[in-house]
Design a protein around this motif. Sequence first.
Motif, PDB file in Angstrom:
ATOM      1  N   ILE A 172     -17.595  14.472  19.585  1.00 34.36           N
ATOM      2  CA  ILE A 172     -18.505  15.465  18.994  1.00 34.36           C
ATOM      3  C   ILE A 172     -19.085  16.487  19.846  1.00 34.36           C
ATOM      4  O   ILE A 172     -19.229  17.719  19.552  1.00 34.36           O
ATOM      5  CB  ILE A 172     -19.659  14.666  17.990  1.00 34.36           C
ATOM      6  CG1 ILE A 172     -18.832  13.753  17.090  1.00 34.36           C
ATOM      7  CG2 ILE A 172     -20.418  15.666  17.600  1.00 34.36           C
ATOM      8  CD1 ILE A 172     -19.729  12.712  16.206  1.00 34.36           C
ATOM      9  N   ALA A 173     -19.714  16.020  21.042  1.00 37.80           N
ATOM     10  CA  ALA A 173     -20.366  16.747  21.920  1.00 37.80           C
ATOM     11  C   ALA A 173     -19.389  17.860  22.711  1.00 37.80           C
ATOM     12  O   ALA A 173     -19.891  18.917  22.979  1.00 37.80           O
ATOM     13  CB  ALA A 173     -20.952  16.142  22.892  1.00 37.80           C
ATOM     14  N   GLY A 174     -18.097  17.544  22.570  1.00 36.49           N
ATOM     15  CA  GLY A 174     -17.252  18.542  23.183  1.00 36.49           C
ATOM     16  C   GLY A 174     -16.978  18.304  24.724  1.00 36.49           C
ATOM     17  O   GLY A 174     -17.947  17.404  25.405  1.00 36.49           O
ATOM     18  N   GLU A 175     -16.028  18.982  25.324  1.00 33.41           N
ATOM     19  CA  GLU A 175     -15.667  18.617  26.709  1.00 33.41           C
ATOM     20  C   GLU A 175     -16.742  18.952  27.949  1.00 33.41           C
ATOM     21  O   GLU A 175     -17.230  18.514  28.894  1.00 33.41           O
ATOM     22  CB  GLU A 175     -14.555  19.454  26.976  1.00 33.41           C
ATOM     23  CG  GLU A 175     -13.254  18.919  26.154  1.00 33.41           C
ATOM     24  CD  GLU A 175     -11.988  19.637  26.586  1.00 33.41           C
ATOM     25  OE1 GLU A 175     -12.185  20.616  27.429  1.00 33.41           O
ATOM     26  OE2 GLU A 175     -10.878  19.477  26.037  1.00 33.41           O
ATOM     27  N   VAL A 195     -24.304  14.570  30.136  1.00 33.84           N
ATOM     28  CA  VAL A 195     -24.592  13.306  29.844  1.00 33.84           C
ATOM     29  C   VAL A 195     -26.097  13.090  28.882  1.00 33.84           C
ATOM     30  O   VAL A 195     -25.819  12.290  27.871  1.00 33.84           O
ATOM     31  CB  VAL A 195     -25.177  12.522  30.921  1.00 33.84           C
ATOM     32  CG1 VAL A 195     -25.230  10.969  30.808  1.00 33.84           C
ATOM     33  CG2 VAL A 195     -23.803  12.789  31.945  1.00 33.84           C
ATOM     34  N   GLU A 196     -26.839  14.092  28.934  1.00 31.42           N
ATOM     35  CA  GLU A 196     -28.056  14.067  28.027  1.00 31.42           C
ATOM     36  C   GLU A 196     -27.798  14.382  26.518  1.00 31.42           C
ATOM     37  O   GLU A 196     -28.190  13.604  25.645  1.00 31.42           O
ATOM     38  CB  GLU A 196     -29.151  15.114  28.530  1.00 31.42           C
ATOM     39  CG  GLU A 196     -30.016  14.649  29.720  1.00 31.42           C
ATOM     40  CD  GLU A 196     -28.997  14.840  31.136  1.00 31.42           C
ATOM     41  OE1 GLU A 196     -27.643  15.469  30.939  1.00 31.42           O
ATOM     42  OE2 GLU A 196     -29.269  14.258  32.189  1.00 31.42           O
ATOM     43  N   GLU A 197     -26.610  15.302  26.442  1.00 35.28           N
ATOM     44  CA  GLU A 197     -26.301  15.610  25.058  1.00 35.28           C
ATOM     45  C   GLU A 197     -25.558  14.373  24.330  1.00 35.28           C
ATOM     46  O   GLU A 197     -25.836  14.276  23.114  1.00 35.28           O
ATOM     47  CB  GLU A 197     -25.627  16.928  25.037  1.00 35.28           C
ATOM     48  CG  GLU A 197     -26.393  18.019  25.581  1.00 35.28           C
ATOM     49  CD  GLU A 197     -25.537  19.251  25.630  1.00 35.28           C
ATOM     50  OE1 GLU A 197     -26.001  20.427  25.381  1.00 35.28           O
ATOM     51  OE2 GLU A 197     -24.355  19.363  25.800  1.00 35.28           O
ATOM     52  N   VAL A 198     -24.724  13.970  25.387  1.00 28.80           N
ATOM     53  CA  VAL A 198     -23.959  12.672  24.509  1.00 28.80           C
ATOM     54  C   VAL A 198     -24.886  11.515  24.334  1.00 28.80           C
ATOM     55  O   VAL A 198     -24.695  10.826  23.232  1.00 28.80           O
ATOM     56  CB  VAL A 198     -22.759  12.440  25.660  1.00 28.80           C
ATOM     57  CG1 VAL A 198     -22.026  10.900  25.364  1.00 28.80           C
ATOM     58  CG2 VAL A 198     -21.820  13.372  26.195  1.00 28.80           C
ATOM     59  N   ALA A 199     -25.769  11.240  25.298  1.00 24.75           N
ATOM     60  CA  ALA A 199     -26.920  10.227  24.983  1.00 24.75           C
ATOM     61  C   ALA A 199     -27.511  10.677  23.678  1.00 24.75           C
ATOM     62  O   ALA A 199     -27.986   9.645  22.828  1.00 24.75           O
ATOM     63  CB  ALA A 199     -27.819   9.929  25.999  1.00 24.75           C
ATOM     64  N   ARG A 200     -27.849  11.799  23.457  1.00 24.49           N
ATOM     65  CA  ARG A 200     -28.813  12.084  22.421  1.00 24.49           C
ATOM     66  C   ARG A 200     -27.871  11.814  21.110  1.00 24.49           C
ATOM     67  O   ARG A 200     -28.541  11.278  20.027  1.00 24.49           O
ATOM     68  CB  ARG A 200     -29.330  13.542  22.337  1.00 24.49           C
ATOM     69  CG  ARG A 200     -29.783  14.190  21.128  1.00 24.49           C
ATOM     70  CD  ARG A 200     -30.231  15.527  21.275  1.00 24.49           C
ATOM     71  NE  ARG A 200     -29.126  16.324  21.613  1.00 24.49           N
ATOM     72  CZ  ARG A 200     -28.350  16.952  20.584  1.00 24.49           C
ATOM     73  NH1 ARG A 200     -28.556  16.327  19.270  1.00 24.49           N
ATOM     74  NH2 ARG A 200     -27.323  17.585  20.942  1.00 24.49           N
ATOM     75  N   ILE A 201     -26.591  12.351  21.036  1.00 22.34           N
ATOM     76  CA  ILE A 201     -25.907  12.175  19.747  1.00 22.34           C
ATOM     77  C   ILE A 201     -25.676  10.675  19.304  1.00 22.34           C
ATOM     78  O   ILE A 201     -25.430  10.360  18.317  1.00 22.34           O
ATOM     79  CB  ILE A 201     -24.497  12.691  20.134  1.00 22.34           C
ATOM     80  CG1 ILE A 201     -24.602  14.368  20.070  1.00 22.34           C
ATOM     81  CG2 ILE A 201     -23.441  12.533  18.962  1.00 22.34           C
ATOM     82  CD1 ILE A 201     -23.412  15.159  20.334  1.00 22.34           C
ATOM     83  N   ARG A 202     -25.404   9.823  20.633  1.00 26.21           N
ATOM     84  CA  ARG A 202     -25.184   8.342  20.572  1.00 26.21           C
ATOM     85  C   ARG A 202     -26.361   7.673  19.707  1.00 26.21           C
ATOM     86  O   ARG A 202     -26.126   7.013  18.775  1.00 26.21           O
ATOM     87  CB  ARG A 202     -25.094   7.602  21.682  1.00 26.21           C
ATOM     88  CG  ARG A 202     -23.800   7.977  22.350  1.00 26.21           C
ATOM     89  CD  ARG A 202     -23.308   7.114  23.605  1.00 26.21           C
ATOM     90  NE  ARG A 202     -23.730   5.684  23.419  1.00 26.21           N
ATOM     91  CZ  ARG A 202     -22.823   4.931  22.827  1.00 26.21           C
ATOM     92  NH1 ARG A 202     -21.389   5.376  22.626  1.00 26.21           N
ATOM     93  NH2 ARG A 202     -23.008   3.580  22.554  1.00 26.21           N
ATOM     94  N   THR A 203     -27.566   8.255  19.994  1.00 23.05           N
ATOM     95  CA  THR A 203     -28.792   7.981  19.503  1.00 23.05           C
ATOM     96  C   THR A 203     -28.929   8.233  17.963  1.00 23.05           C
ATOM     97  O   THR A 203     -29.096   7.492  17.105  1.00 23.05           O
ATOM     98  CB  THR A 203     -30.021   8.220  20.208  1.00 23.05           C
ATOM     99  OG1 THR A 203     -29.990   7.784  21.657  1.00 23.05           O
ATOM    100  CG2 THR A 203     -31.246   7.644  19.761  1.00 23.05           C
TER     101      THR A 203
END
Length: 315
Positions: free
Chosen positions: A39-42, A46-54
């Motif tokens: 979802i976050a893209g290539e 790391v912070e954006e990926v962690a936010r989406i996971r949350t």
Amino acid sequence: MSARMVLRRLGGGLLVLWLVSILTFLLVQLIPGDPAEVIAGENATVEEVARIRTELGLGQPVLEQYLNWFSGILRGDLGDSLFTNRSVATTIAEAAPPTVVITTMAILVAVVIGVTAGIAAGLTQGSWIDRAVSAAATLGIAMPSFWLAMVLVSVFALTNPWLPATGYVDVRSGFGVWLSHVILPSTALGLATAAELARHTRGCVADVLTRPYVRTARARGASGVWLIRRHILRNAAIPVVTVLGLQTGRLLGGAIVVEAVFGISGLGSLAINSVLQRDYPMIQGYVLFSAVVVVAINLIVDLAYGWINPKVRTA
């Protein structure tokens, strides 16, 4: 079948669905990759990926995720897609009609061709009809649905443009147009099941012909259509109906490949896209929907036993 027997079957079906929900949820967790990264893209940090996971709740313990999902199922809520944010139930309901229609038509093709050929072979054992049906059934079982689909497209849509090669239209667009889009995919999907039914019907009819009650009926003068319908078909039908019920799951699975060949946007394409995107709720909803259909078909098969032959009592 008594009401108690129906309730027992329903209870067993609900237990199966619960076990399916557990296994599906656990197996989905083993799919490689992280939906949050997709979802976050290539170029996501790391912070954006962690936010989406949350936000998606993917960081919660597996047991807590399952309980949240299962409690939603009990309320009639299968959750929302991780990518479209649309209701999983709504998305499945919109994608289901083409798949349901093609699968239903495939069952009709299988029953008409398979049962008719099996009866003819069983009644004429050792004849050229019997040998031809046996050879055709073996060939039908050996042919993959996707290969047969491509052959049908090549012959009936490309070489001879009699039928459309791809796409699906609703019956409201006109019965003839709708039927022209359904014939090829349903035939490609149903011929393998027709071959299975032909073999089982042939064997069941041949077995019933050796039973004492058939010989007694013949000795009393019974013959022709009355003998076939009253004594042979009724007693040979139960194993055939059982096989047809078991083939339903195979048809639903085969629809994924057939829809891909014919470019039909049904449950097959929805399932493939969900797996590629790691859309966990959509995958879980699709598998659970398929399980509900299979359990319902098996219940219908159990009910059909008593209608076909009232002397039969299921346990």
